[in-house]
Design a protein around this motif. Sequence first.
Motif, PDB file in Angstrom:
ATOM      1  N   UNK A 171       0.836  -1.201   0.000  1.00  0.00           N
ATOM      2  CA  UNK A 171       0.000   0.000   0.000  1.00  0.00           C
ATOM      3  C   UNK A 171       0.871   1.251   0.000  1.00  0.00           C
ATOM      4  N   UNK A 172       1.859   1.291   0.869  1.00  0.00           N
ATOM      5  CA  UNK A 172       2.728   2.470   0.949  1.00  0.00           C
ATOM      6  C   UNK A 172       3.470   2.685  -0.369  1.00  0.00           C
ATOM      7  N   UNK A 181      -5.891  10.584  -0.650  1.00  0.00           N
ATOM      8  CA  UNK A 181      -6.133  11.326   0.587  1.00  0.00           C
ATOM      9  C   UNK A 181      -6.462  10.361   1.721  1.00  0.00           C
ATOM     10  N   UNK A 182      -6.314  10.833   2.940  1.00  0.00           N
ATOM     11  CA  UNK A 182      -6.680   9.998   4.090  1.00  0.00           C
ATOM     12  C   UNK A 182      -8.171   9.663   4.054  1.00  0.00           C
ATOM     13  N   UNK A 250      -2.612   2.256   7.968  1.00  0.00           N
ATOM     14  CA  UNK A 250      -2.578   2.829   6.609  1.00  0.00           C
ATOM     15  C   UNK A 250      -2.914   4.313   6.559  1.00  0.00           C
ATOM     16  N   UNK A 251      -3.600   4.828   7.599  1.00  0.00           N
ATOM     17  CA  UNK A 251      -3.986   6.240   7.601  1.00  0.00           C
ATOM     18  C   UNK A 251      -2.820   7.153   7.970  1.00  0.00           C
ATOM     19  N   UNK A 257      -5.288  13.327  15.889  1.00  0.00           N
ATOM     20  CA  UNK A 257      -6.377  12.868  15.019  1.00  0.00           C
ATOM     21  C   UNK A 257      -6.679  11.392  15.280  1.00  0.00           C
ATOM     22  N   UNK A 258      -5.650  10.617  15.528  1.00  0.00           N
ATOM     23  CA  UNK A 258      -5.845   9.199  15.819  1.00  0.00           C
ATOM     24  C   UNK A 258      -6.729   9.014  17.051  1.00  0.00           C
ATOM     25  N   UNK A 259      -6.547   9.876  18.038  1.00  0.00           N
ATOM     26  CA  UNK A 259      -7.360   9.807  19.250  1.00  0.00           C
ATOM     27  C   UNK A 259      -8.826  10.063  18.939  1.00  0.00           C
TER      28      UNK A 259
END
Length: 275
Positions: A171-172, A181-182, A250-251, A257-259
Amino acid sequence: MEADTQTILSWRIEDIDLSQIVRLRAAVNEDLLLLLCAASFIESGSDLYTSNLSAFFESDPEVFGWLNQHWENEELQHGRALKAYINNVWPDFDWGLGFKNFLDEYSKICSLEAFEKTWALEMVARCVVETGTATLYRAINEYSDEPVLKTITDNIRNDEVRHYKYFLKFFKKYNQIEGNSRFSVLSALIRRAMEIKNEDSEIALRHVFLVRYPAQVYNKTYMREKIARVNKLMRTHISIDMCVKMLLKPLDLPSNIQTVLQYPLVKIARHIFFR
């Protein structure tokens, strides 16, 4: 493509002594039978999915080679291992009939048309699937006290985590080119999580039921109660933290933001397992 499975498999079902199964520890657990049979059907149909993935990534020799020489052989061994275990513990279950009927239906929805539109996003979808399977086998391993099943599920879980790492790497590689985009990555993640819930597991469980409870085929209440019991088993033993951590990778999110996304992704993770 032919491959020498003895040189590429990290473990072999032939090396596990199935005569050491403590049969009574597993045989009395009907919910475990349903779960293992459904998993074995999906794993045993991996060659169908591999052919589609191979066609999709045919122009990339690295991915094409890994899929055909490693991933497919390991996934099919998972199916063989689970089938061998089921045949030893529940010899009255007609696995062959159930799998044939499952494959007849599953093959109709398993097509290139169901893939994501780009290589990178399809790799995100594969990361979701491997997250689900790794979490599933860890849950079964923690739930069961039968030593041979614990060995088998630990081996399978390790394979699935390694597969996840390969799909994440691919993926990367592709996303550096595509620049998704995310939001696009998250959308692909959610789509695949919901597809697992709505298609693969439902079809597999239905064909297990048709073989195991033929007299109850049209009793929807009975079937719903059985599914609810399997769902409860999984929810009780699932490692949500592990699942969400894998889904978030992957994000590539900043920690703040993860929180924020942690809670909704926990709900997505629960949908992966027959909720």
